[in-house]
Scaffold this motif. Structure first.
Motif, PDB file in Angstrom:
ATOM      1  N   LEU A 177     -27.255  33.204  11.762  1.00 23.75           N
ATOM      2  CA  LEU A 177     -27.530  32.157  10.777  1.00 23.75           C
ATOM      3  C   LEU A 177     -27.865  30.830  11.464  1.00 23.75           C
ATOM      4  CD1 LEU A 177     -24.964  32.663   7.861  1.00 23.75           C
ATOM      5  CD2 LEU A 177     -27.452  32.580   7.678  1.00 23.75           C
ATOM      6  N   VAL A 178     -27.099  30.501  12.506  1.00 29.49           N
ATOM      7  CA  VAL A 178     -27.348  29.248  13.229  1.00 29.49           C
ATOM      8  C   VAL A 178     -28.688  29.307  13.949  1.00 29.49           C
ATOM      9  CG1 VAL A 178     -26.563  27.782  15.122  1.00 29.49           C
ATOM     10  CG2 VAL A 178     -24.903  28.690  13.490  1.00 29.49           C
ATOM     11  N   VAL A 179     -28.932  30.423  14.673  1.00 32.16           N
ATOM     12  CA  VAL A 179     -30.181  30.562  15.428  1.00 32.16           C
ATOM     13  C   VAL A 179     -31.376  30.701  14.493  1.00 32.16           C
ATOM     14  CG1 VAL A 179     -31.433  31.990  17.088  1.00 32.16           C
ATOM     15  CG2 VAL A 179     -28.999  31.556  17.419  1.00 32.16           C
ATOM     16  N   GLY A 180     -31.190  31.424  13.386  1.00 30.75           N
ATOM     17  CA  GLY A 180     -32.301  31.702  12.485  1.00 30.75           C
ATOM     18  C   GLY A 180     -32.544  30.658  11.413  1.00 30.75           C
ATOM     19  N   LEU A 181     -31.726  29.607  11.369  1.00 30.33           N
ATOM     20  CA  LEU A 181     -31.887  28.589  10.332  1.00 30.33           C
ATOM     21  C   LEU A 181     -33.279  27.949  10.342  1.00 30.33           C
ATOM     22  CD1 LEU A 181     -30.619  27.051   8.003  1.00 30.33           C
ATOM     23  CD2 LEU A 181     -29.694  25.400   9.658  1.00 30.33           C
ATOM     24  N   PRO A 182     -33.816  27.564  11.512  1.00 30.41           N
ATOM     25  CA  PRO A 182     -35.184  27.008  11.505  1.00 30.41           C
ATOM     26  C   PRO A 182     -36.212  27.993  10.938  1.00 30.41           C
ATOM     27  CG  PRO A 182     -34.101  26.562  13.602  1.00 30.41           C
ATOM     28  CD  PRO A 182     -33.227  27.523  12.863  1.00 30.41           C
TER      29      PRO A 182
END
Length: 462
Positions: A285-290
């Motif tokens: 979620l953190v890595v894929g947010l952008p």
């Protein structure tokens, strides 16, 4: 076949993977000495560089599994294997770059890595050329003798004749006069000693595929066959092992009840799976947010309507929950209010929707459902309640797939194209039941690795 945590892997594939892992270690070691020679320094003791060598080998071995280098097509086609090998090494470079950034001493130096990659590609290419071309595809096949000559036996014949099959049927034995589907079957009465017949054909396994077993099971013959060291198996268990799915046509309730499967409820496995889900979903979620934000803006610019949408799905133990996804269809996709199967080249999908569905970007918001505990990273695909009601009426054992949490990816998703009918659902159910029956952390790891292949080569996305 080797049985690893309830999942079967062909002996030839295990040995090939082991040989190639040793080749990767050797490539890294040769690269180290090559660089030391040109740079003019002592290579040092092997123990001092054990971690970088192991990291290089493990990273590339996992990448090879992820890109499908041990699939049946890769074992029989050198062109396919070469393309996937280059993709695997590229993926390994990316993984090693990340590991090197986080743990600089755990990987080879950049020049060493370059040498190792070149040497590894050459070594692995030669190994595949020798084993798959010189030895031939038959080197990876196993010989079986089928007891039976009816429709069940014909299914095994079709399985052996399918492209990429790892089987050779050495012969069929007609156990009764009524079994005539397989024309070249040898009548049982023409065989003086069944165990000698098995040995003479060079069969490593006998499969029971009789249409009627009551009162006709040759127990004394099978006992003699077993004592010669030849494995004896039932058709349902054999098909499950060979195909990685529970065959609905030959499986009965007692076979499922008395099997050693369906142990996903064990406490240690359940706790470990939940911890992995929490850590992995938070990280992605953190890595894929952008990526989610970019996809959301593209969806908004492409068509009218909300970026995200909620939809009811059936989860663990048949309980309904709301799934969260990035919208990939028009807002009037189900204007009649009735659930509709997605179809190939579905006109309801928007231009951006085609892209995000191919890359599975539309699935990323479901990580919130994973974090809440309604889903898992790995598990059967969650279906709409209306579809579930229909499929439970049409398909046996469909409710049993809900004994594990639904997932973002799963055994059925990586083994079968996107389903859009009851027949597709039947095929996917066989894979889902296999997962529910044989769940283990090892199987989850295989699924996660193979998901990389599905994302990079999205043949079944709709």
């Amino acid at each position: 076949m080797f049985r690893l945590f309830k999942h079967y892997v062909p002996h030839a594939v295990v040995w090939l993977a082991l040989i190639e892992f040793i080749a990767l270690l050797g490539s890294a070691e040769v690269a180290w000495h090559t660089y030391a020679h040109f740079a003019g320094f002592d290579a040092g003791k092997l123990s001092a560089r054990a971690a970088p060598l192991a990291t290089f080998a493990i990273a590339n071995a996992l990448a090879m599994m992820a890109t499908g280098l041990y699939s049946s097509e890769a074992l029989r086609s050198m062109r396919f294997a070469t393309a996937r090998l280059l993709a695997a090494i590229s993926l390994g470079v990316i993984f090693l770059s990340v590991v090197g950034f986080l743990f600089p001493t755990a990987t080879l130096w950049r020049v060493n890595s370059l040498y190792a990659m070149v040497i590894a590609i050459a070594a692995l290419f030669v190994i595949r050329l020798i084993l798959t071309q010189s030895a031939g595809a038959d080197a990876f096949k196993r010989r079986i003798l089928v007891l039976g000559a009816g429709k069940r036996a014909a299914r095994l014949q079709a399985l052996a004749e399918a492209p990429g099959s790892g089987l050779v049927v050495a012969g069929f034995v007609a156990m009764s006069a009524s079994e005539r589907t397989v024309p070249d079957a040898v009548p049982r009465e023409d065989i003086a000693n069944l165990s000698d017949h098995v040995v003479a054909l060079g069969a490593g396994e006998v499969v029971l595929a009789m249409e009627e077993r009551r009162g006709s099971l040759p127990l004394s013959d099978l006992l003699r066959v077993k004592t010669t060291g030849v494995h004896v198996n039932d058709i349902a268990s054999f098909i499950e092992r060979e195909t990685g799915r529970v065959d609905l046509a030959t499986t009965n309730p007692s076979a499922l009840i008395f099997s050693d499967g369906f142990s996903a409820g064990q406490r240690i496995s359940r706790v470990g799976k939940r911890l992995f889900d929490i850590v992995a979903s938070l990280l992605v979620l953190v890595v894929g947010l952008p990526l989610i934000l970019i996809a959301g803006m593209a969806v908004k610019a492409d068509s009218r309507g909300p970026i995200l949408y909620r939809q009811s799905r059936v989860g663990l133990y048949g309980e309904a929950y709301d799934v969260l996804k990035i919208r990939s269809m028009r807002t009037d996709a189900e204007a009649a209010g009735k659930a509709v199967w997605a179809a190939e080249n579905d006109p309801r999908i928007t231009r951006v929707g085609h892209i995000i569905r191919k890359a599975r970007i539309d699935e990323l918001p479901q990580l919130w459902c994973v974090l809440k505990g309604e889903m898992s990273i790995v598990g059967p695909r969650p279906e709409r309640p209306s579809f579930v009601e229909e499929l439970e009426r049409e398909l046996p054992y469909y409710a049993e797939r809900h004994m594990v949490k639904p997932g973002l990816t799963g055994w059925a998703q990586i083994n079968y194209p996107y389903g859009a009918s009851v027949e597709d659902a039947r095929a996917k159910l066989e894979y889902d039941l296999y997962y529910a029956k044989n769940y283990s952390p090892f199987l989850d790891l295989l699924i996660l690795l193979q998901t990389v292949r599905v994302v990079l080569w999205p043949e079944g996305a709709r």
